[in-house]
Design a protein around this motif. Structure first.
Motif, mmCIF file in Angstrom:
data_model
loop_
_atom_site.group_PDB
_atom_site.id
_atom_site.type_symbol
_atom_site.label_atom_id
_atom_site.label_comp_id
_atom_site.label_asym_id
_atom_site.label_seq_id
_atom_site.Cartn_x
_atom_site.Cartn_y
_atom_site.Cartn_z
ATOM 1 N N UNK A 110 -4.416 18.598 1.942
ATOM 2 C CA UNK A 110 -3.445 18.852 2.345
ATOM 3 C C UNK A 110 -2.764 17.423 3.605
ATOM 4 N N UNK A 111 -1.623 17.528 3.477
ATOM 5 C CA UNK A 111 -0.383 18.860 3.848
ATOM 6 C C UNK A 111 0.184 18.283 2.227
ATOM 7 N N UNK A 112 0.505 19.490 1.667
ATOM 8 C CA UNK A 112 1.426 19.393 0.598
ATOM 9 C C UNK A 112 2.253 21.351 0.382
ATOM 10 N N UNK A 113 3.284 20.980 -0.409
ATOM 11 C CA UNK A 113 4.040 21.938 -0.944
ATOM 12 C C UNK A 113 4.499 22.164 -2.127
ATOM 13 N N UNK A 121 1.065 -1.104 0.185
ATOM 14 C CA UNK A 121 -0.042 0.011 -0.053
ATOM 15 C C UNK A 121 0.834 1.186 0.002
ATOM 16 N N UNK A 122 2.093 0.815 0.015
ATOM 17 C CA UNK A 122 2.809 2.378 -0.516
ATOM 18 C C UNK A 122 2.957 3.133 -1.889
ATOM 19 N N UNK A 123 3.576 4.266 -2.004
ATOM 20 C CA UNK A 123 2.756 4.626 -2.716
ATOM 21 C C UNK A 123 4.617 5.321 -3.398
ATOM 22 N N UNK A 124 4.730 4.921 -4.894
ATOM 23 C CA UNK A 124 6.161 5.366 -5.207
ATOM 24 C C UNK A 124 5.882 6.354 -6.218
ATOM 25 N N UNK A 125 7.182 7.181 -6.589
ATOM 26 C CA UNK A 125 7.483 8.078 -7.881
ATOM 27 C C UNK A 125 9.245 7.887 -7.717
ATOM 28 N N UNK A 182 15.198 6.010 -10.550
ATOM 29 C CA UNK A 182 15.452 6.240 -9.141
ATOM 30 C C UNK A 182 14.010 6.602 -8.378
ATOM 31 N N UNK A 183 13.991 6.725 -7.316
ATOM 32 C CA UNK A 183 12.574 6.871 -6.169
ATOM 33 C C UNK A 183 13.098 8.252 -6.242
ATOM 34 N N UNK A 184 11.514 8.533 -6.029
ATOM 35 C CA UNK A 184 11.558 9.986 -6.104
ATOM 36 C C UNK A 184 11.458 11.049 -4.592
ATOM 37 N N UNK A 196 12.408 20.500 8.721
ATOM 38 C CA UNK A 196 12.850 19.856 7.826
ATOM 39 C C UNK A 196 11.593 19.252 6.829
ATOM 40 N N UNK A 197 11.621 20.011 5.324
ATOM 41 C CA UNK A 197 10.488 19.935 4.787
ATOM 42 C C UNK A 197 10.573 18.582 3.914
ATOM 43 N N UNK A 198 9.573 17.387 3.827
ATOM 44 C CA UNK A 198 9.426 16.638 3.732
ATOM 45 C C UNK A 198 9.121 16.617 2.543
ATOM 46 N N UNK A 199 9.177 15.775 1.314
ATOM 47 C CA UNK A 199 8.188 15.131 0.059
ATOM 48 C C UNK A 199 8.145 13.443 0.293
ATOM 49 N N UNK A 200 5.976 13.801 0.660
ATOM 50 C CA UNK A 200 5.753 12.136 0.423
ATOM 51 C C UNK A 200 5.848 11.878 -0.759
ATOM 52 N N UNK A 201 5.399 11.156 -1.515
ATOM 53 C CA UNK A 201 5.159 10.439 -3.555
ATOM 54 C C UNK A 201 4.188 10.358 -2.545
ATOM 55 N N UNK A 202 3.164 9.669 -1.966
ATOM 56 C CA UNK A 202 1.406 9.981 -1.698
ATOM 57 C C UNK A 202 0.581 11.435 -1.581
#
Length: 533
Positions: A234-237, A163-167, A185-187, A202-208
């Motif tokens: 949310x949340x996103x940037x 159930x994990x999302x990957x970019x 490569x995973x983003x 620290x801002x974190x990029x969550x692929x989901x």
């Protein structure tokens, strides 16, 4: 094995080798070039005389396994195994598939699905913007000179059995469809900040949380990805993340709302623009903008939501070099009037009546204003008004809202808002004439139209546009007079030129006398018809 600190600007004609057509009609990136002009000026087959219902129409359709949201790309004279040298059409789908077809006959050369064992394309994440699945949404980019046979770079989203999302960013060989450079490569990314998606500063990029809607940009050996949300969940940037085209190693990452929230980069599928000086231009969606400015005139906490940005990419570091933000940004944020619904374009240098040369960029957003910016001084933020921008046309687009990107040809700008005509504006003395000089009879339903241009130099200019609907329509207009419709696929007799169901944010692509249009399950291919025997 995978199956077979602050700024804003826009660019026009780029000499960057990664997107050069080398004298041919290659379409290696979204809207033809890094300036995002949408024009092919080397089209010698299609003319104002032969694009009509009698001599022009659907040649064939190509079926694929899911929606085609990305613009098809075209590379001429590619050697494909036993098939020899061919013109090749590359098509990406939301089923995480990438195809290579004979661009002239529709034959499939190879097909790879960019998933690892047990994975599927992402589900829609309770959002109807990309459905029923999310795979490859953004237009890829091609480097003809990278790798043994040239390389196409693609971002694909997937979901694993847990159930994990990957970019992932993939680099695919043009001839074989195989992975290159030890990819994919995973983003992932991080950036200093205390915003909505941050932990411990620290801002974190969550692929989901993200989708790659805007087209990829290849600039000076770096592939740039830009990220939007799923239905503003949310949340996103707002993120821009670069990867080496040679190694796929991450080169730099920038969060443009690091101490705030939102600020997505989606641009209705349009790619970030770039100029010959190496700057990147973005339109940013609704999000935090700091109306308190520092001594340099930049947002005090580094948040650039709902703004026009010029990004410096020098020294493998990303930062905002300049920007423009509307004086009423807070009010526009409150009613979802984001500039980020549109994509920017870099214009050719223009000379005013006094002989001064200007380097300009142009674009529009949901507020239906057209913003013409000086790339050397975008205008920044002034709460008293937008007087610091080079030129603002107040609501010349009369539709509901603007979603898309303009096209440029021969000192003309073409754009269409939702439920409105395509309008032709002209430049004079390095400014836009405020009143359009012509418009189409057709009003394009949601989401409007993203036009493309074919021409032979300054001759035989044709504006092409796809119309969304249960039966998609391809339109062609005289670029010098949009009231002159040359062709309409739904006016052909007996449904001869029907090619599928319409799809939003579709950009026609033109090369070597053919027009390629994405649908919900394939590509319609148009060109000159063979004379009846």
């Amino acid at each position: 094995m995978l199956l077979p600190k602050y700024a804003l600007v826009v660019v026009f004609l780029c000499s960057l080798s990664e997107v050069s057509s080398a004298g041919g009609q290659n379409v290696l990136t979204w809207h033809n070039d890094n300036a995002r002009t949408g024009q092919n000026l080397q089209e010698k087959i299609l003319t104002l005389q032969n694009v009509n219902l009698k001599t022009f129409g659907k040649l064939f359709t190509i079926q694929v396994d899911a929606k085609v949201d990305a613009e098809p790309l075209y590379a001429e004279k590619i050697e494909i195994g036993h098939a020899g040298v061919r013109n090749v059409l590359f098509v990406a789908t939301e089923h995480d598939s990438l195809y290579a077809f004979d661009a002239d006959a529709g034959k499939e050369f190879w097909h790879v699905q960019l998933l690892k064992p047990g994975e599927t394309p992402s589900d829609r994440l309770h959002c109807g913007q990309i459905e029923p699945e999310i795979g490859i949404t953004s237009t890829p980019v091609i480097d003809l000179h990278r790798g043994p046979h040239g390389t196409i770079y693609v971002v694909a989203m997937s979901k694993d059995p847990q159930g994990q999302y990957i970019q992932r960013l993939h680099a695919i060989d043009l001839r074989t469809g195989s992975e290159e450079f030890r990819g994919p490569v995973e983003i992932h990314a991080s950036f200093p900040g205390n915003g909505a998606a941050s932990r411990a500063g620290i801002a974190i990029f969550d692929p989901k949380q993200y989708a790659e809607r805007a087209a990829l940009l290849l600039l000076n050996g770096v592939v740039y990805t830009t990220w939007t949300s799923h239905c503003d969940h949310d949340p996103y940037n707002g993120w821009i993340i670069g990867y080496s085209a040679r190694t796929l190693k991450q080169t730099a990452a920038l969060d443009i709302t690091p101490n705030g929230e939102e600020g997505a980069i989606w641009q209705s599928g349009a790619g970030p623009a770039a100029d010959a000086q190496g700057y990147i231009y973005l339109f940013v969606g609704n999000g935090t903008f700091d109306t308190n400015l520092n001594s340099s005139g930049f947002p005090s906490r580094g948040n650039f939501g709902n703004s026009f940005l010029k990004i410096s990419a020098s020294g493998r570091r990303l930062f905002v070099a300049d920007y423009f933000t509307m004086f009423d940004v807070v009010a526009e944020n409150a009613i979802d009037l984001d500039l980020g619904s549109g994509g920017p374009m870099v214009l050719p240098d223009m000379t005013d009546a006094s002989g001064k040369t200007w380097r300009l960029a142009v674009g529009a957003g949901k507020d239906r204003n057209i913003y013409l910016a000086n790339r050397d001084a975008l205008g920044r933020f002034n709460p008293q008004g937008n007087q610091n921008i080079y030129q603002e046309l107040y609501k010349p687009l009369k539709g509901i809202r603007y979603r898309g990107a303009p096209a440029y040809f021969d000192s003309r700008l073409y754009c269409a808002s939702v439920d409105d005509a395509i309008l032709e504006f002209r430049f004079g003395d390095a400014r836009l004439v405020e009143t359009p000089v012509s418009s189409t009879a057709t009003k394009f339903v949601y989401p409007g139209a993203i036009p493309s241009i074919s021409a032979d130099g300054s001759q035989n200019g044709i504006v092409w546009a796809a119309e969304n609907g249960n039966t998609a329509e391809l339109h062609a207009y005289n670029a010098a007079d949009l009231t002159d419709e040359l062709y309409n696929s739904n006016q052909a007799p007996s449904g001869r030129d029907h090619f599928g169901t319409g799809n939003k944010f579709i950009t026609p692509m033109i090369a070597h006398g053919k027009v390629y249009v994405g649908t919900t399950d394939g590509i319609g291919v148009f060109g000159l018809l063979r004379p009846a025997p």
